[in-house]
Design a protein around this motif. Structure first.
Motif, PDB file in Angstrom:
ATOM      1  N   PHE A   1       5.635   6.729   0.034  1.00 31.62           N
ATOM      2  CA  PHE A   1       6.447   5.519  -0.105  1.00 31.62           C
ATOM      3  C   PHE A   1       5.528   4.311   0.014  1.00 31.62           C
ATOM      4  CE2 PHE A   1       6.471   4.147   4.330  1.00 31.62           C
ATOM      5  CZ  PHE A   1       6.185   5.315   5.012  1.00 31.62           C
TER       6      PHE A   1
ATOM      7  N   VAL B   1      -3.020  14.072   8.388  1.00 29.96           N
ATOM      8  CA  VAL B   1      -1.585  14.338   8.573  1.00 29.96           C
ATOM      9  C   VAL B   1      -1.364  15.225   9.794  1.00 29.96           C
ATOM     10  CG1 VAL B   1       0.399  15.539   7.563  1.00 29.96           C
ATOM     11  CG2 VAL B   1      -0.966  13.994   6.148  1.00 29.96           C
TER      12      VAL B   1
ATOM     13  N   ALA C   1       0.867  -1.180   0.000  1.00 31.09           N
ATOM     14  CA  ALA C   1       0.000   0.000   0.000  1.00 31.09           C
ATOM     15  C   ALA C   1       0.899   1.223   0.000  1.00 31.09           C
ATOM     16  CB  ALA C   1      -0.909   0.015   1.228  1.00 31.09           C
ATOM     17  N   ARG C   2       0.396   2.289  -0.605  1.00 28.89           N
ATOM     18  CA  ARG C   2       1.165   3.533  -0.636  1.00 28.89           C
ATOM     19  C   ARG C   2       0.811   4.374   0.589  1.00 28.89           C
ATOM     20  NH1 ARG C   2       1.479   8.545  -4.872  1.00 28.89           N
ATOM     21  NH2 ARG C   2      -0.494   9.099  -3.891  1.00 28.89           N
ATOM     22  N   LEU C   3       1.840   4.843   1.270  1.00 32.63           N
ATOM     23  CA  LEU C   3       1.641   5.645   2.471  1.00 32.63           C
ATOM     24  C   LEU C   3       2.167   7.057   2.271  1.00 32.63           C
ATOM     25  CD1 LEU C   3       2.821   2.998   5.104  1.00 32.63           C
ATOM     26  CD2 LEU C   3       0.468   3.473   4.384  1.00 32.63           C
ATOM     27  N   VAL C   4       1.688   7.941   3.101  1.00 33.53           N
ATOM     28  CA  VAL C   4       2.103   9.341   3.051  1.00 33.53           C
ATOM     29  C   VAL C   4       3.050   9.609   4.219  1.00 33.53           C
ATOM     30  CG1 VAL C   4       1.282  11.730   3.060  1.00 33.53           C
ATOM     31  CG2 VAL C   4      -0.148   9.915   2.093  1.00 33.53           C
ATOM     32  N   GLY C   5       4.076  10.377   3.983  1.00 35.92           N
ATOM     33  CA  GLY C   5       5.007  10.724   5.050  1.00 35.92           C
ATOM     34  C   GLY C   5       4.412  11.770   5.985  1.00 35.92           C
ATOM     35  N   LEU C   6       5.054  11.957   7.123  1.00 32.90           N
ATOM     36  CA  LEU C   6       4.568  12.941   8.098  1.00 32.90           C
ATOM     37  C   LEU C   6       4.577  14.367   7.539  1.00 32.90           C
ATOM     38  CD1 LEU C   6       5.981  11.865  11.582  1.00 32.90           C
ATOM     39  CD2 LEU C   6       3.586  12.244  10.975  1.00 32.90           C
TER      40      LEU C   6
ATOM     41  N   PHE D   1       7.342   6.312  10.449  1.00 31.06           N
ATOM     42  CA  PHE D   1       5.918   6.622  10.405  1.00 31.06           C
ATOM     43  C   PHE D   1       5.423   6.736   8.971  1.00 31.06           C
ATOM     44  CE2 PHE D   1       2.130   8.648  11.927  1.00 31.06           C
ATOM     45  CZ  PHE D   1       2.100   8.427  13.296  1.00 31.06           C
ATOM     46  N   GLY D   2       4.268   6.167   8.694  1.00 35.57           N
ATOM     47  CA  GLY D   2       3.585   6.353   7.420  1.00 35.57           C
ATOM     48  C   GLY D   2       2.106   6.545   7.697  1.00 35.57           C
ATOM     49  N   ILE D   3       1.448   7.282   6.841  1.00 35.19           N
ATOM     50  CA  ILE D   3       0.025   7.597   7.050  1.00 35.19           C
ATOM     51  C   ILE D   3      -0.791   6.994   5.917  1.00 35.19           C
ATOM     52  CG2 ILE D   3      -1.644   9.479   7.278  1.00 35.19           C
ATOM     53  CD1 ILE D   3       0.820  11.221   8.178  1.00 35.19           C
ATOM     54  N   ASP D   4      -1.800   6.251   6.289  1.00 36.64           N
ATOM     55  CA  ASP D   4      -2.721   5.701   5.294  1.00 36.64           C
ATOM     56  C   ASP D   4      -3.461   6.852   4.625  1.00 36.64           C
ATOM     57  OD1 ASP D   4      -3.966   3.664   3.918  1.00 36.64           O
ATOM     58  OD2 ASP D   4      -5.304   3.073   5.563  1.00 36.64           O
ATOM     59  N   ASP D   5      -3.608   6.801   3.303  1.00 37.13           N
ATOM     60  CA  ASP D   5      -4.311   7.911   2.654  1.00 37.13           C
ATOM     61  C   ASP D   5      -5.825   7.740   2.814  1.00 37.13           C
ATOM     62  OD1 ASP D   5      -5.263   6.187   0.691  1.00 37.13           O
ATOM     63  OD2 ASP D   5      -3.666   6.681  -0.720  1.00 37.13           O
TER      64      ASP D   5
ATOM     65  N   ASN E   1       0.816  14.178  13.062  1.00 36.71           N
ATOM     66  CA  ASN E   1       1.949  14.978  13.546  1.00 36.71           C
ATOM     67  C   ASN E   1       1.781  15.354  15.016  1.00 36.71           C
ATOM     68  OD1 ASN E   1       4.187  15.937  11.539  1.00 36.71           O
ATOM     69  ND2 ASN E   1       2.314  15.760  10.312  1.00 36.71           N
TER      70      ASN E   1
ATOM     71  N   ALA F   1      -6.387   2.396   2.011  1.00 36.17           N
ATOM     72  CA  ALA F   1      -5.918   1.203   1.308  1.00 36.17           C
ATOM     73  C   ALA F   1      -5.128   0.265   2.217  1.00 36.17           C
ATOM     74  CB  ALA F   1      -5.070   1.616   0.100  1.00 36.17           C
ATOM     75  N   ALA F   2      -4.244   0.823   3.027  1.00 36.92           N
ATOM     76  CA  ALA F   2      -3.439  -0.027   3.916  1.00 36.92           C
ATOM     77  C   ALA F   2      -4.324  -0.671   4.973  1.00 36.92           C
ATOM     78  CB  ALA F   2      -2.336   0.807   4.577  1.00 36.92           C
TER      79      ALA F   2
ATOM     80  N   GLY G   1       3.367  15.134   4.823  1.00 38.45           N
ATOM     81  CA  GLY G   1       2.117  15.293   4.088  1.00 38.45           C
ATOM     82  C   GLY G   1       2.262  15.302   2.589  1.00 38.45           C
TER      83      GLY G   1
END
Lengths: 88, 136
Positions: free
Chosen positions: A69, B53, A58-63, B69-73, B57, B77-78, A65
Motif C-alpha cells: 500500500f 518482514v 512511498a510504497r510499503l509492504v504489509g506485515l 504497520f507498514g514496512i519500507d522495502d 513481525n 524509499a520511505a 510480506g
C-alpha cells in the motif's frame, strides 16, 4: 615552511586524538564512537522536508510480506501520524 | 515505544496512525548496543525483504504492537523520502502537507511533541495506560 607544516599536522593530530578520547568518554567506549562514526552518521540526515511541504509518498509492504500500500492511501480523511523506527 | 502506543490509544479516534518499519539501527553486524543483547533483540541487518518482514513481525508480536504497520522495502524509499532513520515522527494533515516534523532520534525523537500537536487540535486526551504500553 616544512617545520610549520609539521607543527600544524601535529596540532591537528592531537586535536583529533583529543576529540576521539572525549567522544569515547561521552559515548562510553571507543567501540561506541567507532560505531557511531561508521554506521550512524552516514545514515542520519535532517532531510529537506519542512512544515508545509508536500508529504512524499512511498510504497510499503504489509506485515504479511506480500501486500502493498502507499502512504498516500492513508492520508486525506484525518491527520496521519507517521512513526518511523525499527526493532533494534 | 510506550509513549507512542499511549498516544495512539489516546488519539486514535481523531487521527490515523502508521508505523513505518525501516532499516535496523543497531544490528549485530553493525553497531550493536549492549542493551539489545540484554533485551535479546539481536538481528543482523536484513539483506532481503523477507528478512526485514520477519524481524518486523517479531517486533509486532513481542510487544503486541497495536499501531497499523507498514514496512519500507529494500530500496529504503520511505526512509530516504522522510530522512527517517533511525527513528522519527511526522504528522501529515488532511491536505497532504507536513504539519509536524519531529527531530531525528534518538536524541531528538520526542513523541511528546506529537502529542502536543494532537492536543492543540483535539484537546488533551489521556486514557489509562495499556498493558502493551507499559512493556517498555
Amino acid at each position: 615552511m616544512r617545520r610549520l607544516l609539521k607543527w600544524a599536522a601535529g596540532v591537528i593530530g592531537l586535536l583529533l586524538v583529543g576529540a576521539f578520547v572525549a567522544l569515547s568518554f561521552l559515548a562510553g567506549s571507543p567501540k561506541e564512537v567507532y560505531g557511531m562514526l561508521r554506521y550512524a552518521l552516514p545514515h542520519m540526515h535532517r532531510g529537506t522536508l519542512l512544515v508545509g511541504s508536500d508529504a512524499p509518498d512511498a510504497r510499503l509492504v504489509g506485515l504479511d510480506g506480500t501486500s502493498h500500500f502507499h502512504i498516500r492511501e492513508r492520508t486525506g480523511a484525518r491527520p496521519l501520524v507517521l512513526v518511523f523506527g525499527s526493532f533494534t | 515505544m510506550g509513549d507512542v502506543i499511549q498516544i495512539y490509544e489516546d488519539y486514535k479516534n481523531h487521527a490515523d496512525f502508521l508505523t513505518v518499519y525501516v532499516r535496523e539501527a543497531h544490528p549485530t553486524d553493525e553497531w550493536q548496543m549492549k542493551s539489545n543483547v540484554k533485551d535479546d533483540v539481536c538481528y543482523a541487518q536484513p539483506k532481503t525483504l523477507e528478512q526485514r518482514v520477519t524481524i518486523a513481525n517479531d517486533f509486532a508480536k513481542r510487544f503486541k504492537y497495536p499501531l497499523p504497520f507498514g514496512i519500507d522495502d529494500m530500496s529504503n524509499a520511505a526512509n530516504d523520502a522522510y530522512a527517517a532513520w533511525p527513528e522519527r515522527i511526522y504528522i501529515i494533515d488532511e491536505s497532504g502537507h507536513i504539519a509536524y516534523r519531529g527531530g531525528i532520534g534518538p536524541f531528538n525523537y520526542k513523541p511528546a511533541e506529537a502529542r502536543e500537536w494532537l492536543a492543540a487540535r483535539y484537546g488533551t486526551v489521556k486514557h489509562e495506560a495499556q498493558p502493551a504500553a507499559a512493556a517498555k
